[in-house]
Design an enzyme around this catalytic site. Structure first.
Site, PDB file in Angstrom:
ATOM      1  N   ASN A  65      11.069 -47.689  54.832  1.00 16.67           N
ATOM      2  CA  ASN A  65      12.423 -47.228  55.153  1.00 16.67           C
ATOM      3  C   ASN A  65      12.406 -46.240  56.323  1.00 16.67           C
ATOM      4  OD1 ASN A  65      15.169 -47.275  54.889  1.00 16.67           O
ATOM      5  ND2 ASN A  65      15.248 -46.268  52.901  1.00 16.67           N
ATOM      6  N   HIS A 125      22.010 -42.331  47.279  1.00 15.21           N
ATOM      7  CA  HIS A 125      21.719 -43.600  46.611  1.00 15.21           C
ATOM      8  C   HIS A 125      22.676 -43.873  45.458  1.00 15.21           C
ATOM      9  CE1 HIS A 125      17.840 -43.816  48.785  1.00 15.21           C
ATOM     10  NE2 HIS A 125      17.886 -45.095  48.467  1.00 15.21           N
TER      11      HIS A 125
END
Length: 471
Positions: A324, A360
């Protein structure tokens, strides 16, 4: 539209995927014809024409996935655009934009929450939150003296608010708006203006299209390979299997092996789609990243995964560096560096991980996952420094035979414990990840949490190497 959902649902069922997941995958692949049409018909044309094309195609792909729920993302863009104008010359601008986009996202999480991970409109909203907040920060940096900015800030700072059409196109650039990667407005502007083309072909007289299709094809093949491994592997190592009585009956060593395999398959799900989206971006030409030592163009400007480092990792720090990448770069640029007023690096790192957990979602699993990352990295970095200062241990471990044994030991350690960290991230709900961690006797927590309690013992066992005094 009535027939398409049924058709896609049947196809998804036949391949063992959800309809939402298949729609997402189809949308990613539809990005290829979108960028190729631009490449051969609109590349180098008037910027507003390109902006309009990207905005319309991006919105169409968004609608294909989420129907009328795209109103959430459109409304967010409109409101942020107004905020950018109102707070253009104030430090409050990026703070207000970040607060608004995060609040909207969290409300969306709350209103659509289930016990599992679902592909819904909050996914592109998640990407949009960072993209628009980064835009607000870049605009604010545009009014600051250059002496106050880092080299990276100077590259991406903006001197004026972009047009609404430009912001819309930037927000919905195919297929990156679906799951990332993140990139600054300045990169998009350079791409549309042809700056990358001029940089690549500055020594040629006649104008040519960027030679990026081979790189895009290669990335697509790698992405499909990872997708195949994930699809096949996940049929054997399912999430439910970790919670089953059959799994409990396995020996502890066998369960650790299964945990490591399951954890990596979970990561492969993200890696595969990142690679495919990156391939779309490469095909467009927006990923241009200069030239290598041989003068060949590099197309890794939006790479979100370093496969060589990821597959060869022997430290958790390697995972963070390899996985990521663009999101990590975003939080480093816009969150970590701007928390330096705290005066403590670990507090800044904690702030970043709290931000990432909130970004998230609201599930407890996200917070436990990032907590484990925090305490794991504290121990890893500290232990590395202790052993490095000792000198004798690194020298011994570097000897033939011991070097290979050390590599294998660290490989098994990171493989198994990455699976342990992924448990709450994937299972999300407290009762699920707690049950799995309990079945492993909370081994990660027991290893990492008490580090400062047994750190003095480690320092005593491996004292710093005495410096040789000059005679």
């Amino acid at each position: 539209m009535d027939d398409n959902p049924g058709l896609i649902a049947k196809l998804a069922s036949s391949v063992g995927a959800s309809e939402a997941a298949l729609r997402l995958l189809i949308s990613i692949f539809l990005g290829f014809p979108v960028v190729l049409i631009h490449r051969y018909t609109l590349y180098g044309k008037v910027p507003n024409v390109q902006h309009l094309y990207f905005a319309l195609t991006g919105l169409a792909l968004n609608y294909f996935n989420y129907g009328s729920d795209i109103l959430h993302t459109v409304v967010t863009v409109v409101i942020v655009y107004v905020l950018l104008h109102i707070f253009r010359y104030s430090y409050r601008g990026p703070i207000i934009v970040l607060a608004f986009t995060m609040s909207y996202l969290l409300i969306g999480y709350y209103m659509t929450a289930t016990d599992t991970y679902d592909i819904k409109w909050t996914m592109p909203q998640c990407v949009l939150t960072l993209r628009l907040s980064g835009l607000a920060f870049d605009l604010y940096d545009g009014i600051l003296p250059e002496a106050d900015l880092s080299a990276e800030n100077k590259k991406v700072r903006l001197g004026s608010v972009p047009s609404f059409l430009e912001v819309l196109a930037y927000s919905f650039f195919p297929s990156s708006f679906l799951i990332g990667p993140q990139f600054p407005m300045q990169r998009y502007r350079d791409f549309v203006s042809g700056a990358f083309e001029r940089a690549e072909y500055n020594s040629r007289e006649r104008r040519e299209l960027p030679n990026c299709l081979n790189a895009s094809f290669n990335r697509t093949m790698v992405g499909l390979a990872y997708l195949l491994v994930f699809q096949v592997g996940s049929t054997y190592f399912t999430d439910d299997y970790l919670l089953s009585s059959e799994f409990e009956e396995l020996s502890f060593i066998t369960r650790c092996i299964v945990l490591g395999i399951w954890g990596h398959l979970a990561l492969y799900k993200y890696i595969s789609v990142w690679l495919l989206v990156e391939a779309v971006c490469i095909a467009s030409g927006i990923t241009y990243n200069g030239q290598d030592e041989k003068g060949n163009a590099k197309w890794n400007g939006l790479s979100n995964i370093n496969l060589r480092k990821f597959e060869g990792t022997t430290l958790f720090g390697h995972y963070i560096e390899a996985f990521n990448i663009n999101t990590n770069h975003w939080v480093a640029q816009y969150i970590y560096k701007r928390l330096k007023f705290l005066g403590n690096r670990q507090l800044s790192q904690l702030g970043v991980l709290v931000f990432l957990a909130v970004w998230h979602g609201l599930h407890s699993g996200y917070y436990m996952c990032f907590f484990l990352e925090f305490i794991c990295m504290i121990m890893e970095k500290d232990l590395q420094q202790i052993l490095k200062r000792n000198g004798t241990v690194p020298e011994f471990l570097g000897k033939p035979g011991m070097k290979q044994l050390t590599w294998l030991t660290l490989k098994v350690y990171t493989w198994v414990f990455m699976g342990y960290c992924m448990v709450p991230f994937v299972l999300l709900s407290y009762h699920k990840w707690w049950a799995v961690h309990k079945s492993f006797y909370f081994m990660g927590h027991i290893l990492w949490m008490p580090w400062y309690l047994y750190r003095p013992v480690v320092k005593t066992l491996f004292p710093p190497k005495e410096r040789e005094h000059a005679s």
